[in-house]
Design an enzyme around this catalytic site. Structure first.
Site, short mmCIF file in Angstrom:
data_model
loop_
_atom_site.label_atom_id
_atom_site.label_comp_id
_atom_site.label_asym_id
_atom_site.label_seq_id
_atom_site.Cartn_x
_atom_site.Cartn_y
_atom_site.Cartn_z
N PHE A 132 -0.33 -12.06 -1.55
CA PHE A 132 0.30 -10.53 -1.85
C PHE A 132 -0.60 -9.59 -1.84
O PHE A 132 -1.47 -9.62 -2.53
CB PHE A 132 1.28 -10.83 -3.17
CG PHE A 132 1.83 -9.44 -3.43
CD1 PHE A 132 3.17 -9.32 -2.73
CD2 PHE A 132 1.43 -8.31 -4.22
CE1 PHE A 132 4.01 -8.29 -3.14
CE2 PHE A 132 2.11 -7.32 -4.24
CZ PHE A 132 3.29 -6.84 -3.75
N ASP A 217 -8.95 -9.47 -2.82
CA ASP A 217 -8.07 -8.59 -3.60
C ASP A 217 -8.04 -9.11 -4.93
O ASP A 217 -7.27 -9.99 -5.15
CB ASP A 217 -6.73 -8.85 -3.21
CG ASP A 217 -5.72 -7.65 -3.59
OD1 ASP A 217 -5.90 -7.53 -4.79
OD2 ASP A 217 -4.54 -7.84 -2.81
N LYS A 246 -4.41 -2.36 -11.02
CA LYS A 246 -3.41 -2.75 -12.34
C LYS A 246 -4.30 -2.23 -13.46
O LYS A 246 -4.05 -1.36 -14.08
CB LYS A 246 -3.22 -4.14 -11.99
CG LYS A 246 -2.12 -4.49 -11.08
CD LYS A 246 -1.39 -5.88 -11.40
CE LYS A 246 -0.14 -5.76 -10.53
NZ LYS A 246 -0.38 -6.54 -9.07
C1 LIG Z 1 0.12 -5.79 -7.68
C2 LIG Z 1 -0.75 -6.21 -6.49
C3 LIG Z 1 -1.06 -5.50 -5.46
C4 LIG Z 1 -0.06 -4.26 -5.39
O1 LIG Z 1 -0.61 -3.29 -6.30
P1 LIG Z 1 0.35 -1.96 -6.48
O2 LIG Z 1 -0.33 -1.11 -7.66
O3 LIG Z 1 1.63 -2.37 -7.10
O4 LIG Z 1 0.53 -1.31 -5.22
C5 LIG Z 1 -1.90 -5.95 -4.47
N1 LIG Z 1 -2.51 -7.05 -4.79
C6 LIG Z 1 -2.36 -8.01 -5.79
C7 LIG Z 1 -3.08 -9.16 -5.56
C8 LIG Z 1 -1.33 -7.62 -6.61
O5 LIG Z 1 -1.22 -8.40 -7.52
#
Ligand SMILES: *Cc1c(COP(=O)(O)O)cnc(C)c1O
Length: 390
Positions: A132, A217, A246
């Protein structure tokens, strides 16, 4: 349902599955609803509230900065932004001396893709199944879940998904057309699957050999969540681009793409963001990073996370398939759908997240106490062992 909930339902976009709760206040690992009920927050705003809710040092930093200056684009220098860039790059692996500041996780991933294409002159991206990375068009192309992607085709071309934790599949997918490989160190949304050292180090090696960039990520795993400041420290990884967001600014929206030495120097106009690096978010982030270090929250997450996992492992329930995770990022995989159990947990004062259909995901604030951990385990034990008619 209250009138205010009806009002929100009437005018909101409709893209969120709502819970029947109106949250009005938070402190530490606790949240309160409009009826005065207390909850232990194992959702933490999807892993945003690592410091706990409304940490006093973050609140003070926001208040002081708001009174002084809220907006100031990066065309001007700003002292708090400079301080943030220094602190952030000092926490990152050696060699990551620069960062592009933005406002969310998906924006950090978009920036990473643009910088990877620009640096390599290549276009393709290799991502992982169950991964994700966000929901804007570029990041969405790398996100695995078809439910998120299908309605919005065509997405960006040249994105391949390969099974996670399978080094040979990754090896076969990375070619001289690959601009970047993007991976989570622990897959969050996809079900809380920790990557193995062999796989992640192998991915780094493959990228270096073939001239592709490695993008990690750490939007969810960053800032102490897994028991280290960044999850990459568990395996001594040195990505070319590190995406964070986050919890970076104690709850205020912010994201960043940290850039390593293999990223080609970026020239003015290549990319940008109106709000990127704004003083308000920067001040919150400086305070948040200071708290993470001063309170040694990564170590606290390692310790309480280990306790949480041990206690969850002891629950004897035929419903549990597996308990797994790293630090305070924990997944409980069930043999059936989790939705009714999440509801039952709410009724017992514990807020938790799903990760897919069958995994309960716990991302509590890193300041959660042992007493609160015990209450969470007790509630989970009860809902997973009591006679239900699910
Ligand atoms: C939450 C998340 C995203 C997206 O972040 P947003 O601030 O909602 O755009 C991308 N990568 C990972 C691993 C995430 O957990």
């Amino acid at each position: 349902m209250s009138t205010l909930q009806q009002l929100e339902d009437l005018h909101t976009s409709g893209v969120y599955a709502k819970r029947d709760l109106t949250i009005v206040r938070g402190q530490g690992a606790l949240l309160w609803d409009d009826q005065g009920n207390e909850y232990i927050d194992c959702a933490a705003g999807h892993g945003v509230a690592n410091l706990g809710h409304s940490h006093p040092k973050v609140v003070q930093a926001i208040q002081e900065q708001a009174a002084r200056l809220i907006t100031c684009p990066e065309m001007f220098y700003h002292p708090v932004r400079a301080a943030l860039l220094e602190k952030l790059t000092a926490l990152a692996p050696a060699g990551m001396q620069r960062a592009f500041l933005c406002n969310s996780g998906t924006e950090a991933v978009e920036a990473a893709f643009k910088f990877a294409r620009y640096s390599t002159g290549r276009t393709e991206i290799v991502a992982a199944m169950r991964g994700f990375h966000g929901r804007t068009m570029g990041a969405l192309s790398a996100t695995w879940n078809k439910k998120y992607r299908q309605p919005f085709q065509p997405l960006i071309p040249g994105v391949k998904h390969v099974p996670y934790n399978k080094p040979d599949k990754l090896d076969a997918a990375v070619s001289d057309q690959t601009a970047a490989v993007i991976l989570e160190v622990v897959q969050g949304e996809g079900g809380v699957h920790p990557g193995t050292a062999e796989y992640l180090r192998g991915a780094q090696e493959i990228c270096r050999q073939r001239g592709a960039l490695l993008i990690l990520d750490e939007v969810q795993t960053g800032f102490g969540r897994t028991g280290r400041m960044f999850a990459l420290e568990h395996h001594d990884l040195q990505p070319d681009i590190l995406c964070v967001a986050k919890s970076i600014a104690g709850g205020v929206p912010m994201g960043a793409a940290l850039l390593g030495e293999r990223v080609k120097p970026l020239t003015p106009g290549l990319h940008g963001s109106t709000f990127g690096g704004n003083p308000l978010a920067a001040a919150a982030a400086v305070a948040a990073l200071d708290v993470l270090v001063e309170e040694d929250l990564p170590a606290h997450a390692a310790e309480t996370g280990a306790t949480l996992m041990d206690k969850l492992q002891e629950i004897q329930s035929p419903l549990i398939r597996e308990v797994r995770g790293l630090g305070l990022m924990v997944g409980i995989e069930l043999k059936q759908k989790v939705a009714p159990f999440l509801q039952a947990l709410t009724a017992r004062g514990v807020l938790a997240l799903p990760a897919g259909m069958t995994v309960i995901r716990l991302l509590p604030p890193l300041v959660i106490t042992h007493e609160q951990i015990d209450r969470v385990v007790e509630a989970i034990g009860t809902v997973l062992t009591e006679q239900t008619d699910q």
